[in-house]
Design a protein around this motif. Structure first.
Motif, PDB file in Angstrom:
ATOM      1  N   LEU A 368     -48.548 -59.397  20.295  1.00 12.32           N
ATOM      2  CA  LEU A 368     -48.715 -58.945  21.671  1.00 12.32           C
ATOM      3  C   LEU A 368     -48.552 -57.432  21.781  1.00 12.32           C
ATOM      4  CD1 LEU A 368     -46.797 -61.822  23.507  1.00 12.32           C
ATOM      5  CD2 LEU A 368     -49.264 -61.405  23.511  1.00 12.32           C
ATOM      6  N   LEU A 369     -47.582 -56.873  21.044  1.00 11.22           N
ATOM      7  CA  LEU A 369     -47.420 -55.415  21.023  1.00 11.22           C
ATOM      8  C   LEU A 369     -48.660 -54.739  20.444  1.00 11.22           C
ATOM      9  CD1 LEU A 369     -43.710 -54.896  19.876  1.00 11.22           C
ATOM     10  CD2 LEU A 369     -44.715 -54.208  22.058  1.00 11.22           C
ATOM     11  N   ALA A 370     -49.223 -55.371  19.408  1.00  9.66           N
ATOM     12  CA  ALA A 370     -50.394 -54.787  18.743  1.00  9.66           C
ATOM     13  C   ALA A 370     -51.576 -54.654  19.686  1.00  9.66           C
ATOM     14  CB  ALA A 370     -50.774 -55.630  17.527  1.00  9.66           C
ATOM     15  N   ASP A 371     -51.697 -55.585  20.622  1.00 12.59           N
ATOM     16  CA  ASP A 371     -52.802 -55.503  21.580  1.00 12.59           C
ATOM     17  C   ASP A 371     -52.701 -54.253  22.454  1.00 12.59           C
ATOM     18  OD1 ASP A 371     -54.192 -57.712  20.789  1.00 12.59           O
ATOM     19  OD2 ASP A 371     -53.296 -59.070  22.262  1.00 12.59           O
ATOM     20  N   HIS A 372     -51.480 -53.708  22.607  1.00 11.19           N
ATOM     21  CA  HIS A 372     -51.287 -52.565  23.491  1.00 11.19           C
ATOM     22  C   HIS A 372     -51.122 -51.238  22.748  1.00 11.19           C
ATOM     23  CE1 HIS A 372     -50.127 -56.023  26.062  1.00 11.19           C
ATOM     24  NE2 HIS A 372     -50.620 -55.280  27.035  1.00 11.19           N
ATOM     25  N   ILE A 373     -50.467 -51.269  21.572  1.00 12.05           N
ATOM     26  CA  ILE A 373     -50.192 -50.010  20.883  1.00 12.05           C
ATOM     27  C   ILE A 373     -50.756 -49.970  19.469  1.00 12.05           C
ATOM     28  CG2 ILE A 373     -48.101 -49.585  22.246  1.00 12.05           C
ATOM     29  CD1 ILE A 373     -46.432 -50.569  19.878  1.00 12.05           C
ATOM     30  N   GLY A 374     -51.421 -51.027  19.036  1.00 15.51           N
ATOM     31  CA  GLY A 374     -51.960 -51.090  17.683  1.00 15.51           C
ATOM     32  C   GLY A 374     -50.995 -51.763  16.730  1.00 15.51           C
ATOM     33  N   LEU A 375     -51.538 -52.437  15.714  1.00 14.22           N
ATOM     34  CA  LEU A 375     -50.709 -53.232  14.810  1.00 14.22           C
ATOM     35  C   LEU A 375     -49.755 -52.371  13.990  1.00 14.22           C
ATOM     36  CD1 LEU A 375     -49.907 -55.920  13.693  1.00 14.22           C
ATOM     37  CD2 LEU A 375     -51.949 -55.928  12.253  1.00 14.22           C
ATOM     38  N   LEU A 376     -50.225 -51.258  13.474  1.00 13.53           N
ATOM     39  CA  LEU A 376     -49.352 -50.398  12.669  1.00 13.53           C
ATOM     40  C   LEU A 376     -48.189 -49.862  13.498  1.00 13.53           C
ATOM     41  CD1 LEU A 376     -51.951 -48.418  10.505  1.00 13.53           C
ATOM     42  CD2 LEU A 376     -50.484 -50.311   9.795  1.00 13.53           C
ATOM     43  N   ASN A 377     -48.448 -49.446  14.723  1.00 14.19           N
ATOM     44  CA  ASN A 377     -47.363 -48.961  15.583  1.00 14.19           C
ATOM     45  C   ASN A 377     -46.383 -50.074  15.927  1.00 14.19           C
ATOM     46  OD1 ASN A 377     -48.225 -46.283  15.707  1.00 14.19           O
ATOM     47  ND2 ASN A 377     -49.608 -46.686  17.425  1.00 14.19           N
ATOM     48  N   ALA A 378     -46.890 -51.295  16.089  1.00 14.80           N
ATOM     49  CA  ALA A 378     -46.012 -52.424  16.408  1.00 14.80           C
ATOM     50  C   ALA A 378     -45.011 -52.692  15.290  1.00 14.80           C
ATOM     51  CB  ALA A 378     -46.850 -53.676  16.670  1.00 14.80           C
ATOM     52  N   LEU A 379     -45.383 -52.341  14.062  1.00 18.04           N
ATOM     53  CA  LEU A 379     -44.484 -52.575  12.926  1.00 18.04           C
ATOM     54  C   LEU A 379     -43.257 -51.664  12.944  1.00 18.04           C
ATOM     55  CD1 LEU A 379     -47.066 -53.130  10.042  1.00 18.04           C
ATOM     56  CD2 LEU A 379     -45.651 -54.848  11.189  1.00 18.04           C
ATOM     57  N   PHE A 380     -43.257 -50.630  13.788  1.00 21.10           N
ATOM     58  CA  PHE A 380     -42.062 -49.793  13.920  1.00 21.10           C
ATOM     59  C   PHE A 380     -40.890 -50.597  14.474  1.00 21.10           C
ATOM     60  CE2 PHE A 380     -44.936 -46.083  13.615  1.00 21.10           C
ATOM     61  CZ  PHE A 380     -44.204 -45.313  12.711  1.00 21.10           C
ATOM     62  N   VAL A 381     -41.183 -51.641  15.254  1.00 24.42           N
ATOM     63  CA  VAL A 381     -40.112 -52.533  15.739  1.00 24.42           C
ATOM     64  C   VAL A 381     -39.398 -53.171  14.557  1.00 24.42           C
ATOM     65  CG1 VAL A 381     -39.623 -54.646  17.038  1.00 24.42           C
ATOM     66  CG2 VAL A 381     -41.287 -52.988  17.924  1.00 24.42           C
ATOM     67  N   VAL A 382     -40.158 -53.629  13.578  1.00 27.99           N
ATOM     68  CA  VAL A 382     -39.586 -54.231  12.374  1.00 27.99           C
ATOM     69  C   VAL A 382     -38.738 -53.203  11.631  1.00 27.99           C
ATOM     70  CG1 VAL A 382     -40.104 -55.408  10.210  1.00 27.99           C
ATOM     71  CG2 VAL A 382     -41.562 -55.780  12.216  1.00 27.99           C
ATOM     72  N   LEU A 383     -39.242 -51.976  11.529  1.00 25.93           N
ATOM     73  CA  LEU A 383     -38.497 -50.920  10.840  1.00 25.93           C
ATOM     74  C   LEU A 383     -37.132 -50.709  11.492  1.00 25.93           C
ATOM     75  CD1 LEU A 383     -40.032 -47.664   9.481  1.00 25.93           C
ATOM     76  CD2 LEU A 383     -37.893 -47.558  10.723  1.00 25.93           C
ATOM     77  N   GLY A 384     -37.097 -50.691  12.827  1.00 28.40           N
ATOM     78  CA  GLY A 384     -35.822 -50.529  13.524  1.00 28.40           C
ATOM     79  C   GLY A 384     -34.850 -51.655  13.247  1.00 28.40           C
ATOM     80  N   LEU A 385     -35.344 -52.889  13.183  1.00 32.30           N
ATOM     81  CA  LEU A 385     -34.479 -54.041  12.902  1.00 32.30           C
ATOM     82  C   LEU A 385     -33.934 -53.994  11.473  1.00 32.30           C
ATOM     83  CD1 LEU A 385     -36.543 -56.813  14.706  1.00 32.30           C
ATOM     84  CD2 LEU A 385     -34.283 -55.979  15.365  1.00 32.30           C
TER      85      LEU A 385
END
Length: 407
Positions: A368-385
């Motif tokens: 769902l995040l990827a639909d708004h900010i792109g898949l690569l940018n959405a992976l920054f959430v994973v990096l934070g976790l």
């Protein structure tokens, strides 16, 4: 009740469980590596792919819940065979939905069967691995999970080859389903027909279920256990997001071919396998906390490089660092949760719930995040976790000389 006593029977039993772990991993990678093709064939958004993955994850959790009942009624041999046959049927239905009728609903039904089968198989094969350890009187659990990772590597490699040769999704699914089903039939013959020691223990525990329920709730008040849960959460996201999104991120985020996406997933899974094979001696030498911090640093560096890498060689390096970093977090966190013998089962159950919630919520969240900010940018959430997991690493410090990996 048949009892395994001879050395040759024990080795055959052990090898059969190795094969079951491998087939489970093979099936998971077969689906994950073909996600870009499935998305293109169905002409759906990344968020819709996330919802399909949610269907699979939800049914996997149902499989986890139902598995003990299957185990008690069917026994380990028939439970594993039934689970893997459901996985095989699920693969065929996924292939039909993605390459014949081109209907997301059919793919979702296939993923439901696939997820339920793998979820129930996950429980049964891990219980069997624990029983094998008791009979062999030595640790084989880490190697069991290395075989699972090896299966994912094999599955991703085959998928990359099918993409390169432009093999249709239905043909690929039919062949892999046949391999999984036929191998499961052969391997199951070497699993003893008996009542598992774990099932016997569960039956004894059923006489005091109210006390067990109170124990299960009480452990959630332990701050150390919740910190271990943060480790599990971050590393489960690190592993699960790669399985579900690496191939698509390479194709849509970096503009490369589908075969490159499957190949990079194979690189990640290979690194995961290597990390699990060599992890035991490293843990014994350096201890959990240092290893977890090192894993977090490696995973963060690898994921960051994967997100920003402009070239294929840098993507490969990023996938390697990411895979090595994600390889040990989940099993080490589970081992740390089991340090307290008095309530080990309740503690392991609690952190397992946290881990599986990550696998359940993670894919649709990223989609769902990827639909708004792109898949690569959405992976920054994973990096934070992953960063949070590294910060929480001291909670996993050894409290006894026993180190036992469970997953």
């Amino acid at each position: 009740m048949a009892v395994t006593t001879s050395r040759s029977e024990l080795v055959a039993w052990r090898n059969a469980i190795f094969v079951i772990f491998t087939m489970s991993g093979l099936s998971v990678a077969t689906w994950a590596a073909r996600v870009p093709t499935i998305k293109a064939n169905l002409d759906i958004s990344t968020g819709s792919v996330g919802l399909l993955v949610l269907c699979m994850s939800a049914c996997s959790v149902v499989g986890l819940i139902v598995a003990p009942m299957m185990f008690a009624r069917l026994g380990p041999r028939r439970s594993m065979l039934t689970s893997l046959l459901l996985v095989a049927v699920g693969l065929i239905v996924i292939g039909l939905g993605a390459a014949v009728v081109f209907t997301p609903v059919v793919v979702g039904i296939g993923l439901g069967l696939f997820g339920f089968g793998n979820g129930s198989c996950d429980v049964v094969m891990n219980v069997e691995a624990a029983d094998v350890e008791k009979h062999l009187k030595r640790t084989v659990m880490p190697l069991m999970h290395a075989f699972f990772s090896g299966g994912t590597v094999l599955g991703a490699g085959i998928a990359a080859l099918t993409e390169l040769l432009q093999v249709s999704m239905i043909a690929h699914a039919l062949v892999m389903a046949a391999v999984v089903a036929a191998t499961a039939f052969v391997a199951a013959r070497f699993v003893p027909l008996r009542t598992s020691t774990h099932t016997q223990e569960l039956k004894r525990q059923n006489t005091s279920w109210q006390q067990k329920a109170r124990e299960s709730l009480a452990v959630w008040a332990d701050p150390r256990l919740l910190a271990i849960g943060v480790i599990i959460l971050g590393m489960a996201f690190a592993e699960g997001s790669a399985n579900d999104w690496v191939a698509l991120a390479v194709v849509e985020g970096h503009g490369m071919l589908e075969s490159a996406g499957a190949a990079i997933l194979a690189v990640f899974l290979t690194a995961m396998t290597v990390g699990r094979v060599i992890g035991g001696p490293i843990l014994d030498r350096f201890g959990r906390v240092k290893v977890l911090i090192g894993c977090s640093v490696s995973a963060v560096a690898g994921l960051l490089l994967f997100i920003v890498a402009p070239t294929l060689p840098l993507l490969v390096i990023g996938a390697i660092l990411w895979g090595l970093g994600a390889s040990l977090g989940f099993p080490v966190g589970m081992s740390a949760a089991a340090d307290s013998p008095k309530d080990a089962a309740a503690r392991v159950s609690a952190v397992a719930i946290i881990g599986y919630c990550a696998f359940l919520v993670g894919p649709p969240l990223i989609g769902l995040l990827a639909d708004h900010i792109g898949l690569l940018n959405a992976l920054f959430v994973v990096l934070g976790l992953i960063v949070f997991a590294g910060v929480a690493s001291p909670a996993a410090r050894e409290r006894s000389v026993r180190i036992h990996d469970i997953e």
